[in-house]
Structure formats: C-alpha cells, structure tokens
Motif scaffolding. Structure first.
Motif, PDB file in Angstrom:
ATOM      1  N   MET A 116       9.220  23.945 -28.715  1.00  0.00           N
ATOM      2  CA  MET A 116       8.587  22.691 -28.290  1.00  0.00           C
ATOM      3  C   MET A 116       9.576  21.533 -28.217  1.00  0.00           C
ATOM      4  O   MET A 116       9.411  20.626 -27.395  1.00  0.00           O
ATOM      5  CB  MET A 116       7.420  22.348 -29.216  1.00  0.00           C
ATOM      6  CG  MET A 116       6.219  23.237 -28.999  1.00  0.00           C
ATOM      7  SD  MET A 116       4.860  22.712 -30.058  1.00  0.00           S
ATOM      8  CE  MET A 116       4.209  24.276 -30.569  1.00  0.00           C
ATOM      9  N   SER A 120       9.590  20.678 -22.189  1.00  0.00           N
ATOM     10  CA  SER A 120       8.694  19.529 -22.001  1.00  0.00           C
ATOM     11  C   SER A 120       7.235  19.963 -22.166  1.00  0.00           C
ATOM     12  O   SER A 120       6.898  21.133 -21.965  1.00  0.00           O
ATOM     13  CB  SER A 120       8.897  18.915 -20.619  1.00  0.00           C
ATOM     14  OG  SER A 120       8.364  19.769 -19.614  1.00  0.00           O
ATOM     15  N   GLU A 121       6.387  18.994 -22.507  1.00  0.00           N
ATOM     16  CA  GLU A 121       4.951  19.284 -22.648  1.00  0.00           C
ATOM     17  C   GLU A 121       4.388  19.810 -21.338  1.00  0.00           C
ATOM     18  O   GLU A 121       3.553  20.718 -21.331  1.00  0.00           O
ATOM     19  CB  GLU A 121       4.194  18.017 -23.081  1.00  0.00           C
ATOM     20  CG  GLU A 121       4.345  17.696 -24.542  1.00  0.00           C
ATOM     21  CD  GLU A 121       3.461  16.525 -24.971  1.00  0.00           C
ATOM     22  OE1 GLU A 121       2.295  16.458 -24.530  1.00  0.00           O
ATOM     23  OE2 GLU A 121       3.957  15.697 -25.755  1.00  0.00           O
TER      24      GLU A 121
END
Length: 153
Positions: A116, A120-121
C-alpha cells in the motif's frame, strides 16, 4: 500469445513470488505459507468446523487433511467433536497455534502495508476490481462456456 501480455501468466508469476516471500518468512518459524493460511482462517475463539475450512480457503480436502495432520503433530491445533454435528470435528487453535497465528498475521499486515505504501489507492482499487471481475467470470463459468458458443475451438 506473448506471455508478457497474458493475464494468467502475470497472475501466476505474481502469486508464485508472493508465496515464495511468505514461505521464506514461514521457514524461520518451522512453518509454511499454507500452514499460516490455515491458522489465519481458523476462528481463534471458537474454532472452525473442518468441513468449512476447505471451501473457506479454496483448498482441496486432501491437501487440507495433510496440512491439518502436520499442524496437529506440531501442536498448533486440536480436534474436538462438533457438538452440532457428530460426523464432523471442530479445529481449534492451541496456545502454540494462537502464537503462530499472531506471527502469521503480523507478516500479512507487513506485506499489505508495504504494498500500500508503494501503490496508489487508485491502482490498488483497480487491482481489486480486476481480480473481482476475473473471479466472477470464473464463478459464473463465463470464461469458456459462453465464449465458445460463437467460436470454433
């Protein structure tokens, strides 16, 4: 098809790399990734019926039986009669099993946190969306049955 553009090749190669890194850590604790996976899927308070473990983990009964036997021999689990179904048993963690579960969980958390921190999200959301779609296509048997209706094999 070029293996570098093959979805299944990328999934397999990535999973093998993940399994290797987990096994490298597990061996330090005289364990395996498969054993750790089982530890993490057993309810730590009430145990889990043996018949529920295989489907829960997507594992074949024969493979699971071997792992459970090894875990029992090492003192990580115990088997108790299922009070709700006399034909099955409940797999419970021993104190040693609970300790090994904590260690396994810490490695999984560290792995996830590291990924994580480096993805990237948005990319991670895309990854989960793609894997979810692949699993749904497989579960719904939409990969070959529908695709082959209009194609000659």
């Amino acid at each position: 098809m070029n293996k570098l553009k093959s979805i299944d090749h990328e999934l397999r190669a990535t999973w093998q790399a993940v399994a290797k890194v987990y096994n490298e850590q597990a061996v330090k604790h005289d364990s395996t990734m498969a054993t750790a996976f089982v530890l993490l899927n057993i309810d730590k308070l009430n145990g889990t019926p043996s018949t529920a473990l295989g489907p829960l983990m997507g594992m074949e009964p024969t493979s699971l039986s071997r792992i459970l036997k090894t875990m029992e021999d090492k003192g990580a689990i115990s088997r108790e009669k299922n009070p709700d179904d006399g034909r099955s048993v409940i797999i419970k963690l021993t104190e040693y099993g609970k300790e090994m579960r904590k260690i396994s969980k810490a490695y999984v958390i560290q792995f996830n946190e590291t990924v994580m921190e480096n993805v990237s999200e948005e990319d991670l959301a895309g990854f989960f969306k793609v894997t979810s779609t692949i699993n749904k296509l497989i579960a719904d048997k939409d990969i070959y049955e529908n695709a082959n209706k209009n194609k000659a094999v």
